[in-house]
Scaffold this motif. Structure first.
Motif, PDB file in Angstrom:
ATOM      1  N   LYS A  94      34.099  35.315  59.877  1.00 47.47           N
ATOM      2  CA  LYS A  94      34.817  36.457  60.423  1.00 47.47           C
ATOM      3  C   LYS A  94      33.964  37.704  60.254  1.00 47.47           C
ATOM      4  CE  LYS A  94      39.090  35.602  61.975  1.00 47.47           C
ATOM      5  NZ  LYS A  94      39.532  35.980  63.324  1.00 47.47           N
ATOM      6  N   VAL A  95      33.984  38.573  61.248  1.00 49.17           N
ATOM      7  CA  VAL A  95      33.357  39.885  61.159  1.00 49.17           C
ATOM      8  C   VAL A  95      34.406  40.901  61.595  1.00 49.17           C
ATOM      9  CG1 VAL A  95      31.470  41.375  61.901  1.00 49.17           C
ATOM     10  CG2 VAL A  95      31.098  38.898  61.708  1.00 49.17           C
ATOM     11  N   LEU A  96      34.786  41.798  60.693  1.00 47.68           N
ATOM     12  CA  LEU A  96      35.887  42.716  60.956  1.00 47.68           C
ATOM     13  C   LEU A  96      35.452  44.161  60.756  1.00 47.68           C
ATOM     14  CD1 LEU A  96      38.630  40.801  58.936  1.00 47.68           C
ATOM     15  CD2 LEU A  96      38.278  40.716  61.399  1.00 47.68           C
ATOM     16  N   GLY A 101      36.107  51.495  61.481  1.00 48.38           N
ATOM     17  CA  GLY A 101      34.681  51.226  61.637  1.00 48.38           C
ATOM     18  C   GLY A 101      33.838  51.752  60.493  1.00 48.38           C
ATOM     19  N   ALA A 102      34.453  52.364  59.499  1.00 45.30           N
ATOM     20  CA  ALA A 102      33.694  52.859  58.347  1.00 45.30           C
ATOM     21  C   ALA A 102      33.142  51.697  57.528  1.00 45.30           C
ATOM     22  CB  ALA A 102      34.567  53.750  57.463  1.00 45.30           C
ATOM     23  N   ASP A 103      33.878  50.579  57.514  1.00 42.00           N
ATOM     24  CA  ASP A 103      33.446  49.391  56.784  1.00 42.00           C
ATOM     25  C   ASP A 103      33.283  48.213  57.739  1.00 42.00           C
ATOM     26  OD1 ASP A 103      33.438  50.648  54.342  1.00 42.00           O
ATOM     27  OD2 ASP A 103      35.457  49.975  53.789  1.00 42.00           O
ATOM     28  N   CYS A 104      32.259  47.420  57.493  1.00 42.29           N
ATOM     29  CA  CYS A 104      32.062  46.141  58.182  1.00 42.29           C
ATOM     30  C   CYS A 104      32.294  45.038  57.158  1.00 42.29           C
ATOM     31  CB  CYS A 104      30.649  46.048  58.764  1.00 42.29           C
ATOM     32  SG  CYS A 104      30.215  44.418  59.440  1.00 42.29           S
ATOM     33  N   VAL A 105      33.268  44.175  57.437  1.00 44.30           N
ATOM     34  CA  VAL A 105      33.610  43.100  56.510  1.00 44.30           C
ATOM     35  C   VAL A 105      33.062  41.784  57.069  1.00 44.30           C
ATOM     36  CG1 VAL A 105      35.445  41.877  55.301  1.00 44.30           C
ATOM     37  CG2 VAL A 105      35.692  44.326  55.817  1.00 44.30           C
ATOM     38  N   LEU A 106      32.297  41.065  56.254  1.00 41.84           N
ATOM     39  CA  LEU A 106      31.697  39.792  56.641  1.00 41.84           C
ATOM     40  C   LEU A 106      32.259  38.684  55.758  1.00 41.84           C
ATOM     41  CD1 LEU A 106      27.956  40.964  56.716  1.00 41.84           C
ATOM     42  CD2 LEU A 106      29.528  40.867  58.669  1.00 41.84           C
ATOM     43  N   ALA A 165      31.509  40.012  52.023  1.00 42.94           N
ATOM     44  CA  ALA A 165      30.819  41.283  51.793  1.00 42.94           C
ATOM     45  C   ALA A 165      31.489  42.401  52.577  1.00 42.94           C
ATOM     46  CB  ALA A 165      29.349  41.173  52.211  1.00 42.94           C
ATOM     47  N   THR A 166      31.449  43.589  52.000  1.00 37.43           N
ATOM     48  CA  THR A 166      31.918  44.802  52.664  1.00 37.43           C
ATOM     49  C   THR A 166      30.764  45.784  52.719  1.00 37.43           C
ATOM     50  OG1 THR A 166      34.163  44.480  51.811  1.00 37.43           O
ATOM     51  CG2 THR A 166      33.609  46.659  52.621  1.00 37.43           C
ATOM     52  N   VAL A 167      30.406  46.219  53.923  1.00 40.68           N
ATOM     53  CA  VAL A 167      29.271  47.112  54.125  1.00 40.68           C
ATOM     54  C   VAL A 167      29.768  48.481  54.574  1.00 40.68           C
ATOM     55  CG1 VAL A 167      27.093  47.476  55.337  1.00 40.68           C
ATOM     56  CG2 VAL A 167      27.835  45.142  54.783  1.00 40.68           C
ATOM     57  N   ASP A 168      29.385  49.510  53.837  1.00 40.87           N
ATOM     58  CA  ASP A 168      29.654  50.896  54.257  1.00 40.87           C
ATOM     59  C   ASP A 168      28.658  51.235  55.358  1.00 40.87           C
ATOM     60  OD1 ASP A 168      29.643  53.726  54.518  1.00 40.87           O
ATOM     61  OD2 ASP A 168      30.437  53.948  52.492  1.00 40.87           O
ATOM     62  N   THR A 169      29.143  51.377  56.578  1.00 39.17           N
ATOM     63  CA  THR A 169      28.241  51.532  57.722  1.00 39.17           C
ATOM     64  C   THR A 169      27.542  52.883  57.766  1.00 39.17           C
ATOM     65  OG1 THR A 169      30.101  52.243  59.120  1.00 39.17           O
ATOM     66  CG2 THR A 169      29.523  49.900  59.129  1.00 39.17           C
ATOM     67  N   SER A 170      28.001  53.841  56.962  1.00 38.73           N
ATOM     68  CA  SER A 170      27.336  55.150  56.953  1.00 38.73           C
ATOM     69  C   SER A 170      26.197  55.207  55.947  1.00 38.73           C
ATOM     70  CB  SER A 170      28.356  56.259  56.651  1.00 38.73           C
ATOM     71  OG  SER A 170      28.934  56.072  55.368  1.00 38.73           O
ATOM     72  N   THR A 171      26.342  54.500  54.825  1.00 38.34           N
ATOM     73  CA  THR A 171      25.323  54.554  53.767  1.00 38.34           C
ATOM     74  C   THR A 171      24.498  53.271  53.661  1.00 38.34           C
ATOM     75  OG1 THR A 171      26.822  53.691  52.068  1.00 38.34           O
ATOM     76  CG2 THR A 171      26.825  56.088  52.450  1.00 38.34           C
TER      77      THR A 171
END
Length: 295
Positions: A94-96, A101-106, A165-171
């Motif tokens: 899953k990719v959410l 959109g601040a976080d990308c969850v994989l 994983a949770t990715v902060d798309t800004s940093t």
């Protein structure tokens, strides 16, 4: 082997059957045997068709659980794919997009077993994980909740490895939990690489467990690869495994390609390695890259 038996009897003490009767009886038995074999083959063919229909339906349901399209994040590239080894897959991803959109969850998971039973477990895993993820729970907390619920609903031999994983798309800051899954691979823009190892036990294996959360930052040009063991454990005719080292070399060497082309290149290298040996397990990958800075 024998398909049946024909018994002839006579009320007279003296045998009344001659050799011609035996020949006729053998001819009739041959016709009967052929008919019995045809009936059995027809029944087996009907059963195969039924199973094929069930597998096709299970695959349709499973494909519906996989993302039909990946979300878009400015400054990031995404690619993912799943290739089952038996029509239906025990792998799931899953990719959410979360928080606008601040976080990308994989999420990438590989459940125990293969075939229809494994595909049913992936559906259960997806349903159990959806709530905690959408609620905003951190990866280690999601693993804890889902593991407890899955253990209560399935036999002990049914479990799943997972990378969340949770990715902060800004940093580019990424928080991840690895529940007994294959190590994730980070390839830096300059070609250096590092592995993201296990932080806890597989999900649903034990009644209670603990999962750690680790952090890593993805800088511009950095690439993240998540995958299942159907890739690294693929074997060639000499029974040698593809392995994590070769996987790392291919990804690092071809890191400048678009993610779709990188996935095709990896699959081509894998096909060349196995040289026709059937894949014993499902193959799934998720690729995420932070776009390089423009000069």
């Amino acid at each position: 082997g024998a398909l049946g038996m024909i018994v002839l009897g006579s009320r007279l003490v003296v045998r009344q059957f001659v050799e011609e009767d035996m020949e006729l009886l053998a001819s009739l038995a041959s016709v009967a045997a052929l008919h019995l074999r045809n009936v059995r083959l027809a029944a087996e063919a009907a059963e195969r068709r039924r199973l094929e229909q069930e597998v096709a339906l299970a695959r349709e349901i499973q494909v519906a659980l996989l993302p039909s399209a990946l979300p878009s994040f400015p400054g990031w590239e995404l690619h993912a794919g799943n290739l089952p080894s038996r029509g239906v897959s025990g792998d799931f991803y899953k990719v959410l997009a979360r928080d606008g959109g601040a976080d990308c969850v994989l999420l990438l998971a590989d459940v125990s077993g293969k075939g229809i039973a494994a595909s049913l477990l992936t559906a259960s895993l997806e349903a159990l994980a959806a709530g905690p993820i959408e609620r905003g729970d951190p990866p280690d907390a999601v693993c804890s909740v889902v593991s407890r619920l899955l253990y209560a609903r399935t036999p002990p031999e049914k479990y799943a490895t997972a990378f969340l994983a949770t990715v902060d798309t800004s940093t580019g800051d990424m928080v991840y939990a690895n529940a007994g899954h294959n190590p994730g691979l980070v390839v830096r823009g300059d070609g250096r690489s590092e592995w993201l190892g296990s932080t806890g036990t597989p999900i649903g294996m034990l009644p209670a467990g603990r999962w750690g959360a680790e952090r890593v930052r993805l800088e511009p040009g950095d690439l993240l690869l998540l995958y299942t063991d159907g890739i690294t454990e693929a074997e060639n005719p000499a029974e040698e495994e593809y392995g994590a080292e070769r996987l790392e070399q291919v990804i690092a060497r071809e890191r400048q390609l678009s993610l779709r082309d990188l996935a095709i290149t990896l699959e081509t290298d894998l096909e060349g390695f196995v040289r026709g040996v059937p894949f014993a397990d499902d193959r799934t990958l998720v690729l995420l890259r932070r776009s390089p800075l423009e000069h």
